[in-house]
Scaffold this motif. Structure first.
Motif, PDB file in Angstrom:
ATOM      1  N   ASN A  37      -7.686 -12.638  10.597  1.00 17.62           N
ATOM      2  CA  ASN A  37      -7.597 -11.098  10.383  1.00 17.62           C
ATOM      3  C   ASN A  37      -6.685 -10.425   9.446  1.00 17.62           C
ATOM      4  OD1 ASN A  37      -9.575 -11.051  12.646  1.00 17.62           O
ATOM      5  ND2 ASN A  37      -7.887 -10.924  13.970  1.00 17.62           N
ATOM      6  N   LEU A  38      -6.874  -9.355   9.049  1.00 20.03           N
ATOM      7  CA  LEU A  38      -6.075  -8.386   8.092  1.00 20.03           C
ATOM      8  C   LEU A  38      -5.066  -7.928   8.959  1.00 20.03           C
ATOM      9  CD1 LEU A  38      -8.623  -7.172   5.259  1.00 20.03           C
ATOM     10  CD2 LEU A  38      -6.738  -8.876   4.991  1.00 20.03           C
ATOM     11  N   GLN A  39      -3.758  -7.920   8.594  1.00 18.67           N
ATOM     12  CA  GLN A  39      -2.801  -7.077   9.538  1.00 18.67           C
ATOM     13  C   GLN A  39      -2.046  -5.943   8.571  1.00 18.67           C
ATOM     14  OE1 GLN A  39      -0.691 -10.215  12.209  1.00 18.67           O
ATOM     15  NE2 GLN A  39      -0.734 -10.847  10.214  1.00 18.67           N
ATOM     16  N   VAL A  40      -1.815  -4.702   9.314  1.00 16.78           N
ATOM     17  CA  VAL A  40      -1.031  -3.863   8.366  1.00 16.78           C
ATOM     18  C   VAL A  40       0.391  -3.689   9.090  1.00 16.78           C
ATOM     19  CG1 VAL A  40      -1.043  -1.365   7.896  1.00 16.78           C
ATOM     20  CG2 VAL A  40      -3.216  -2.594   8.033  1.00 16.78           C
ATOM     21  N   ILE A  49      -5.719   2.953   4.561  1.00 13.95           N
ATOM     22  CA  ILE A  49      -4.554   2.189   5.285  1.00 13.95           C
ATOM     23  C   ILE A  49      -3.711   3.070   5.802  1.00 13.95           C
ATOM     24  CG2 ILE A  49      -2.857   0.391   5.009  1.00 13.95           C
ATOM     25  CD1 ILE A  49      -5.853  -0.469   5.047  1.00 13.95           C
ATOM     26  N   PRO A  50      -3.095   4.150   4.956  1.00 12.85           N
ATOM     27  CA  PRO A  50      -2.244   5.076   5.542  1.00 12.85           C
ATOM     28  C   PRO A  50      -2.615   5.744   7.102  1.00 12.85           C
ATOM     29  CG  PRO A  50      -2.129   5.358   3.308  1.00 12.85           C
ATOM     30  CD  PRO A  50      -3.132   4.309   3.607  1.00 12.85           C
ATOM     31  N   MET A  66       0.818  -1.036   0.007  1.00 15.24           N
ATOM     32  CA  MET A  66      -0.069   0.016  -0.093  1.00 15.24           C
ATOM     33  C   MET A  66       0.825   1.272  -0.090  1.00 15.24           C
ATOM     34  SD  MET A  66      -2.856  -1.533   0.034  1.00 15.24           S
ATOM     35  CE  MET A  66      -4.308  -0.302   0.359  1.00 15.24           C
ATOM     36  N   ALA A  67       0.398   2.487  -0.078  1.00 19.56           N
ATOM     37  CA  ALA A  67       0.976   3.593   0.035  1.00 19.56           C
ATOM     38  C   ALA A  67       1.368   4.163   1.343  1.00 19.56           C
ATOM     39  CB  ALA A  67       0.118   4.933  -0.351  1.00 19.56           C
ATOM     40  N   GLN A  79      -1.209  -2.494  12.861  1.00 20.55           N
ATOM     41  CA  GLN A  79      -2.802  -2.583  13.134  1.00 20.55           C
ATOM     42  C   GLN A  79      -3.185  -3.958  12.815  1.00 20.55           C
ATOM     43  OE1 GLN A  79      -4.906   0.174  10.416  1.00 20.55           O
ATOM     44  NE2 GLN A  79      -6.703  -0.081  11.693  1.00 20.55           N
ATOM     45  N   ALA A  80      -4.075  -4.120  13.513  1.00 21.84           N
ATOM     46  CA  ALA A  80      -4.868  -5.502  12.945  1.00 21.84           C
ATOM     47  C   ALA A  80      -6.471  -5.041  12.691  1.00 21.84           C
ATOM     48  CB  ALA A  80      -4.930  -6.512  13.853  1.00 21.84           C
ATOM     49  N   MET A  81      -7.118  -5.498  11.444  1.00 27.12           N
ATOM     50  CA  MET A  81      -8.229  -5.202  11.160  1.00 27.12           C
ATOM     51  C   MET A  81      -9.273  -6.407  11.416  1.00 27.12           C
ATOM     52  SD  MET A  81      -7.405  -2.538   7.950  1.00 27.12           S
ATOM     53  CE  MET A  81      -6.703  -4.004   6.907  1.00 27.12           C
ATOM     54  N   PRO A  82     -10.247  -6.293  12.048  1.00 26.13           N
ATOM     55  CA  PRO A  82     -10.816  -7.388  12.266  1.00 26.13           C
ATOM     56  C   PRO A  82     -11.619  -8.107  10.897  1.00 26.13           C
ATOM     57  CG  PRO A  82     -11.794  -5.595  13.508  1.00 26.13           C
ATOM     58  CD  PRO A  82     -10.774  -5.373  12.602  1.00 26.13           C
ATOM     59  N   ALA A  83     -11.686  -9.250  10.796  1.00 24.84           N
ATOM     60  CA  ALA A  83     -12.166 -10.048   9.565  1.00 24.84           C
ATOM     61  C   ALA A  83     -12.002 -11.487   9.782  1.00 24.84           C
ATOM     62  CB  ALA A  83     -11.518  -9.629   8.227  1.00 24.84           C
ATOM     63  N   ASP A  84     -12.860 -12.194   9.026  1.00 24.93           N
ATOM     64  CA  ASP A  84     -12.425 -13.700   9.019  1.00 24.93           C
ATOM     65  C   ASP A  84     -12.536 -14.105   7.751  1.00 24.93           C
ATOM     66  OD1 ASP A  84     -12.404 -16.296   9.431  1.00 24.93           O
ATOM     67  OD2 ASP A  84     -14.508 -16.640  10.630  1.00 24.93           O
ATOM     68  N   LEU A  85     -11.367 -14.323   6.880  1.00 19.96           N
ATOM     69  CA  LEU A  85     -11.115 -14.926   5.672  1.00 19.96           C
ATOM     70  C   LEU A  85     -10.740 -16.167   5.707  1.00 19.96           C
ATOM     71  CD1 LEU A  85     -10.024 -11.454   4.110  1.00 19.96           C
ATOM     72  CD2 LEU A  85     -12.221 -12.096   4.161  1.00 19.96           C
TER      73      LEU A  85
END
Length: 481
Positions: A286-289, A340-341, A267-268, A299-305
């Motif tokens: 989860n997704l992590q940044v 995201i930034p 990402m940018a 950061q961690a963004m809640p998701a269940d993929l």
């Protein structure tokens, strides 16, 4: 730097095989040569020089017993069936080479009247045998050279390049932001390899020692799933099921090893988004940044993929690499869009019902999102400012892959990708065009395997079974504001 398949094969395959052949030939040749020498001495009542039958049996096993086996590409395939194949072939060739070599050794070296005697003659024979073995192994085991052909441009979607020489359909593709570099993940006889192709200069480079471990010792932290270029194109991000590596180019040695898995989205502002590692547990993925400079998780963004297949993961990145769109679950009726930034959610799209998300794609200006559904209208266009659906595009079949360029929507179909009008869904063009290459059928069938769109939305790459990879110009470059 031009990729030299023969050199890569010599270092990675031929030298280990020669070492294995040397050890096995020494053991078998020593035993068989001594036995043959004893039998001949009993029959002739004269003892030949032991060095003759032993050395002859060694060379016979090397050249006749093992070289035909090891020079066969089937020897590169692992597993129990490969072991049975090797054993059956060895039982056929090795005895012939061992006994025949021992007898020839007696005639050529061990007999008192033999002319071929002395350490220099033995050294010359040995060097010649190894030189012949190395040449045969290198030529038979080297992969075909990867070639990049630049056809004459023409039509609204000109074919920029045709890549051939791949022995299998790529596992994954990635295009750099400007579309000049193509990264190809492929498998040859059970071994993964990553090739970096410069589509402009036609230069090629293969990342050596990709996994950092001997073949057969890789774990889920090394076996790769997907590829992605960083925003500046100077690094390649490779994602395995339980680890993500950041590799500076051209060497490709990992600079960072991150606790992520399966996919990676550069990402940018030097950010990287990954899934949590796939550890086969029922816990949500989860997704992590991450910060690409330091490797620190931000950061961690809640998701269940956890249940999403990698090839159809419904996640989209905006052209400026700031926004990320993803569902909380693959069967959910909500899509979240994050900056995201700035580490904040900017909107949530409420679909109203669970219709099976298949793919997402941002518009070139980043203000709209195309949503491909398994049920209901196949493609819906949403406005991000109002979080409302503004129109639906009817299609006769679901869309598994979706991209949005300045010239329209690229939607997958059974016989290729169709370019659709984002206004009314009309088919504007079909990829591949009627004559993708003069030497192939007029309408080759595209695989629904991995496709890649450059970050500036101008270049599109997709594999064609039996032919290689086709690269098209599909739109005007989109630059970030």
């Amino acid at each position: 730097m031009t990729l030299v398949p023969h050199l890569d094969t010599l270092l990675r395959l031929v030298l280990p095989k020669l070492l294995f052949m040397t050890v096995l030939s020494a053991v078998v040749g020593g035993v068989v040569g001594a036995v043959v020498a004893g039998i001949v001495s009993l029959l002739r009542r004269s003892r030949p020089r032991a060095v003759g039958p032993v050395w002859g049996s060694f060379l016979g096993v090397l050249l006749v017993g093992l070289l035909p086996i090891e020079a066969n590409p089937a020897s590169l395939i692992g597993g129990p069936y490969a072991g049975l194949w090797f054993l059956s072939m060895a039982l056929l060739f090795v005895p012939v080479g061992a006994v025949g070599g021992a007898l020839l050794g007696i005639l050529a070296i061990g007999h008192p009247r033999a002319r071929l005697r002395g350490p220099r003659a033995l050294a010359a024979l040995t060097l010649g045998a190894y030189a012949l073995s190395a040449v045969v192994l290198t030529l038979t085991l080297s992969p075909p050279a990867i070639t990049i052909r630049t056809p004459q441009p023409g039509g609204p979607f000109p074919l920029l390049a045709e890549v051939s020489g791949l022995e299998s359909i790529p596992s994954h593709l990635a295009l750099s932001g400007d579309g000049r570099q193509l990264a190809v993940l492929s498998v040859r006889y059970g071994r993964q390899q990553v090739d970096i192709l410069d589509l402009t200069s036609r230069q090629q480079h293969r990342i050596r020692n990709l996994h950092g471990k001997p073949e057969g010792q890789q774990t889920l932290r090394e076996i790769l799933s997907t590829l992605a270029f960083t925003v500046d194109g100077k690094e390649l991000v490779t994602a395995a099921l339980q680890q993500v590596q950041v590799r500076p180019l051209p060497a490709g040695r990992p600079r960072l090893r991150l606790d992520g898995g399966s996919v990676a989205y550069p990402m940018a502002a030097g950010r990287l988004v990954t899934l949590t590692p796939n550890d086969a547990s029922p816990a949500p993925r989860n997704l992590q940044v991450w910060d690409l400079a330091s490797g620190r998780r931000l950061q961690a963004m809640p998701a269940d993929l956890n249940t999403v297949e990698r090839a159809t993961l419904p996640v989209a990145v905006s052209p400026d690499r700031r926004l990320l769109a993803f569902p909380l679950r693959v069967d959910d009726d909500r899509i979240e869009v994050w900056d995201i930034p700035q580490a904040r959610r900017i909107t949530t799209l409420e679909l109203g019902r669970r219709a099976g998300l298949l793919a997402l794609a941002f518009s070139p200006d980043g203000r709209q999102l195309a949503v491909a559904l398994g049920q209901g209208p196949p493609i819906a266009i949403w406005d991000l400012a109002t979080a409302r659906r503004i129109r639906s595009l009817d299609r006769p079949q679901p869309v598994q892959q979706l991209h949005w360029t300045t010239e329209g929507l690229l939607a997958s179909s059974d016989d290729g990708f169709r370019v659709l009008s984002p206004q009314d869904g009309r088919v504007l063009h079909t990829l591949p065009p009627a004559a993708a290459a003069p030497s192939v059928p007029a309408r080759p069938v595209l695989s629904l395997g991995p496709s890649a769109l450059s970050g500036d939305r101008s270049t599109f790459a997709v594999p064609i079974p039996g032919q290689g990879i086709a690269v098209w110009r599909v739109g005007r470059p989109v630059t970030a504001d």
